[in-house]
Structure formats: C-alpha cells, structure tokens
Design a protein around this motif. Structure first.
Motif, PDB file in Angstrom:
ATOM      1  N   LEU A  67      -8.638 -10.380   1.071  1.00 59.45           N
ATOM      2  CA  LEU A  67      -7.276 -10.709   1.501  1.00 59.45           C
ATOM      3  C   LEU A  67      -7.133 -10.850   3.005  1.00 59.45           C
ATOM      4  N   ALA A  68      -8.069 -10.312   3.770  1.00 62.53           N
ATOM      5  CA  ALA A  68      -7.908 -10.360   5.227  1.00 62.53           C
ATOM      6  C   ALA A  68      -9.279 -10.174   5.879  1.00 62.53           C
ATOM      7  N   CYS A  69      -9.265  -9.654   7.103  1.00 65.09           N
ATOM      8  CA  CYS A  69     -10.494  -9.583   7.909  1.00 65.09           C
ATOM      9  C   CYS A  69     -11.626  -8.837   7.206  1.00 65.09           C
ATOM     10  N   CYS A  70     -11.310  -7.802   6.435  1.00 65.79           N
ATOM     11  CA  CYS A  70     -12.353  -7.035   5.736  1.00 65.79           C
ATOM     12  C   CYS A  70     -13.188  -7.933   4.818  1.00 65.79           C
ATOM     13  N   ALA A  71     -12.566  -8.997   4.314  1.00 64.83           N
ATOM     14  CA  ALA A  71     -13.275  -9.868   3.375  1.00 64.83           C
ATOM     15  C   ALA A  71     -14.512 -10.501   4.014  1.00 64.83           C
ATOM     16  N   SER A 105     -10.548  -5.981  -0.598  1.00 66.15           N
ATOM     17  CA  SER A 105     -10.837  -5.886   0.832  1.00 66.15           C
ATOM     18  C   SER A 105      -9.728  -6.584   1.612  1.00 66.15           C
ATOM     19  N   GLY A 106      -8.992  -5.787   2.352  1.00 67.63           N
ATOM     20  CA  GLY A 106      -7.900  -6.347   3.153  1.00 67.63           C
ATOM     21  C   GLY A 106      -6.561  -5.775   2.722  1.00 67.63           C
ATOM     22  N   ARG A 107      -5.531  -6.093   3.513  1.00 66.96           N
ATOM     23  CA  ARG A 107      -4.211  -5.550   3.203  1.00 66.96           C
ATOM     24  C   ARG A 107      -3.600  -6.288   2.020  1.00 66.96           C
ATOM     25  N   VAL A 108      -2.928  -5.534   1.180  1.00 68.07           N
ATOM     26  CA  VAL A 108      -2.280  -6.108  -0.004  1.00 68.07           C
ATOM     27  C   VAL A 108      -0.784  -6.108   0.240  1.00 68.07           C
ATOM     28  N   GLY A 133     -11.775  -0.590   3.265  1.00 67.61           N
ATOM     29  CA  GLY A 133     -11.057  -0.634   4.538  1.00 67.61           C
ATOM     30  C   GLY A 133      -9.753   0.152   4.532  1.00 67.61           C
ATOM     31  N   ALA A 134      -9.261   0.386   5.748  1.00 62.39           N
ATOM     32  CA  ALA A 134      -8.044   1.191   5.917  1.00 62.39           C
ATOM     33  C   ALA A 134      -6.843   0.540   5.258  1.00 62.39           C
ATOM     34  N   CYS A 135      -6.739  -0.793   5.352  1.00 60.19           N
ATOM     35  CA  CYS A 135      -5.552  -1.459   4.806  1.00 60.19           C
ATOM     36  C   CYS A 135      -5.492  -1.339   3.292  1.00 60.19           C
ATOM     37  N   ALA A 136      -6.622  -1.623   2.607  1.00 54.47           N
ATOM     38  CA  ALA A 136      -6.614  -1.522   1.144  1.00 54.47           C
ATOM     39  C   ALA A 136      -6.413  -0.074   0.706  1.00 54.47           C
ATOM     40  N   GLY A 163     -12.681   2.636   7.347  1.00 60.68           N
ATOM     41  CA  GLY A 163     -13.083   1.790   8.465  1.00 60.68           C
ATOM     42  C   GLY A 163     -12.114   0.640   8.668  1.00 60.68           C
ATOM     43  N   CYS A 164     -12.155   0.046   9.863  1.00 54.93           N
ATOM     44  CA  CYS A 164     -11.272  -1.085  10.186  1.00 54.93           C
ATOM     45  C   CYS A 164     -11.989  -2.033  11.144  1.00 54.93           C
ATOM     46  N   PRO A 165     -12.776  -2.968  10.648  1.00 53.48           N
ATOM     47  CA  PRO A 165     -13.197  -3.054   9.260  1.00 53.48           C
ATOM     48  C   PRO A 165     -14.416  -2.178   9.019  1.00 53.48           C
ATOM     49  N   PRO A 166     -14.689  -1.806   7.778  1.00 51.26           N
ATOM     50  CA  PRO A 166     -15.965  -1.133   7.518  1.00 51.26           C
ATOM     51  C   PRO A 166     -17.100  -2.139   7.702  1.00 51.26           C
TER      52      PRO A 166
HETATM   53  S1  SF4 Z   1      -8.783  -2.536   7.645  1.00 56.99           S
HETATM   54 FE1  SF4 Z   1      -8.859  -3.617   9.627  1.00 56.99          FE
HETATM   55  S2  SF4 Z   1     -10.367  -5.228   9.297  1.00 56.99           S
HETATM   56 FE2  SF4 Z   1      -9.720  -4.540   7.260  1.00 56.99          FE
HETATM   57  S3  SF4 Z   1      -8.036  -5.866   6.651  1.00 56.99           S
HETATM   58 FE3  SF4 Z   1      -7.146  -4.087   7.682  1.00 56.99          FE
HETATM   59  S4  SF4 Z   1      -6.918  -4.721   9.825  1.00 56.99           S
HETATM   60 FE4  SF4 Z   1      -8.357  -6.133   8.882  1.00 56.99          FE
END
Ligand code: SF4
Length: 197
Positions: A67-71, A105-108, A133-136, A163-166
């Motif tokens: 969904l976001a950077c973690c992907a 992976s990523g914010r929902v 990741g922190a967002c998920a 992690g952000c991102p892991p």
């Molecule tokens: S945890 Fe960090 S890297 Fe992952 S989706 Fe959130 S902001 Fe992006």
C-alpha cells in the motif's frame, strides 16, 4: 475461564503430561525431552501433524498487499540478494484463492480496509497474516481520521514486523518466525483470537 490452546508439540505434551516446561514453552526443553527428540531424529520417525506442519511452513504462498513505501522493501525479497525462493515462497500471488499468507505492507486507510478484508476472507484456510512496518501494525505516524490504527482491527495478525520501513532482512526474520510458529504447532491467529465481525 478461557482455555488457552496447547502451543507445544513436544513429546511430553503429546503424552498428556503437564510438566512446568510444557506449560512454559519459553523455558526450553529438559534433558529428557531433548533425548526423546534426539531419538526421533536418529530414527527418522515423525507424526502426521509434524509432517503436515513442515510442509505448510515450507510452501507458504504470499498474497501481497502493498500500500505504500514498505511495499518496495517487500518486493525486494524476491530478488537474488534475498531470494525468498529458498523457502519455497517465490510464487507471489495476486489471487487470494491461491495464497495462504497475507503480507500487509504500508498504511491502510479506512477506505482500503474493506477490500483488504475481502481479500483475507477469500483466502482458504489455514492462512496467516504478517503486518509489515509501523503503519500496518499501528498506523505509524499517521494518527489521523483517514488511516486505520493497526490492521489487526480487521484481520488477525500472526507476526508484526517493526520498522519504518523494515529492511527486507527484517521481513525475512518475520517470515522465519512464522515458519517456526507453524512448525511448533501454534495455530493461526484467527483460531486463537477469532476474526473481527
Ligand atoms: S512504516 Fe514507514 S515506510 Fe512503511 S508505509 Fe509507513 S511510513 Fe512508509
């Protein structure tokens, strides 16, 4: 009183004995239990449950939900540098009916939570979930009205990867931990905590 599931597959537990170590699986096996395990290894015997758990752990097919950077970090685990195919997991599926591991992976956002839940519901059992990741895991830095504050509010999570991102190594670590849980006979999270309605 809630009855906790048996989370040890050590021979003593199978025999119905409730020793302190069986009740406290983190304490580690005793000498007797090690010897029994050693006999199993030496003779090459096993149980159907262990064989099935071994096969399930080593043939997880992930369904990606990037969904976001973690992907981006998640995608890189199929590369030759990390090589997820070492674990029989190179087949990343976009079809939930052919997948048994959902990697979120990523914010929902609240808007995306319904499709995510639909994908989860379409996966066949047994199935597992990794929140990457922190967002998920918790909404991360996005503490606002649009972002779901943790994907475990809509699907039961088996492993949280911080992690952000892991880094990809961290995701690999989470996957290896999940393998260990499956091989140890620990039931998937939806069997322990249920699924939110
Ligand atoms: S945890 Fe960090 S890297 Fe992952 S989706 Fe959130 S902001 Fe992006």
């Amino acid at each position: 009183m809630i009855k906790l599931p048996l989370i040890s597959d050590r021979p003593l537990a199978k025999a119905g004995l409730s020793s302190e170590r069986v009740l406290m699986p983190n304490k580690g096996p005793g000498v007797f239990e090690d010897e029994i395990d050693g006999i199993e290894d030496a003779l090459g015997i096993t149980t159907v449950e262990k064989a099935v758990a071994w096969a399930q752990a080593n043939s997880l097919w992930p369904d990606t939900f990037g969904l976001a950077c973690c992907a981006i970090e998640m995608m890189s685990i199929v590369s030759s540098r990390y090589d997820i195919s070492r674990f029989g997991m190179e087949r990343f599926s976009s079809s939930p009916r052919q997948a048994d591991l959902l990697i979120v992976s990523g914010r929902v956002t609240h808007k995306m939570s319904k499709p995510l839940r639909q994908v989860y519901d379409q996966m066949l059992e047994p199935k597992w979930v990794i929140a990457m990741g922190a967002c998920a895991s918790s909404g991360g830095m996005f503490n606002n009205y649009t972002v779901l504050q943790g994907v475990d509010k809509i699907v039961p999570v088996d492993v949280h990867v911080p992690g952000c991102p892991p880094r990809p190594e961290a995701l690999m670590e989470g996957i290896v931990r999940l393998h260990e849980k499956i091989k140890a006979g620990i039931p998937p999270a939806y069997q322990i905590r249920g699924v939110a309605q």
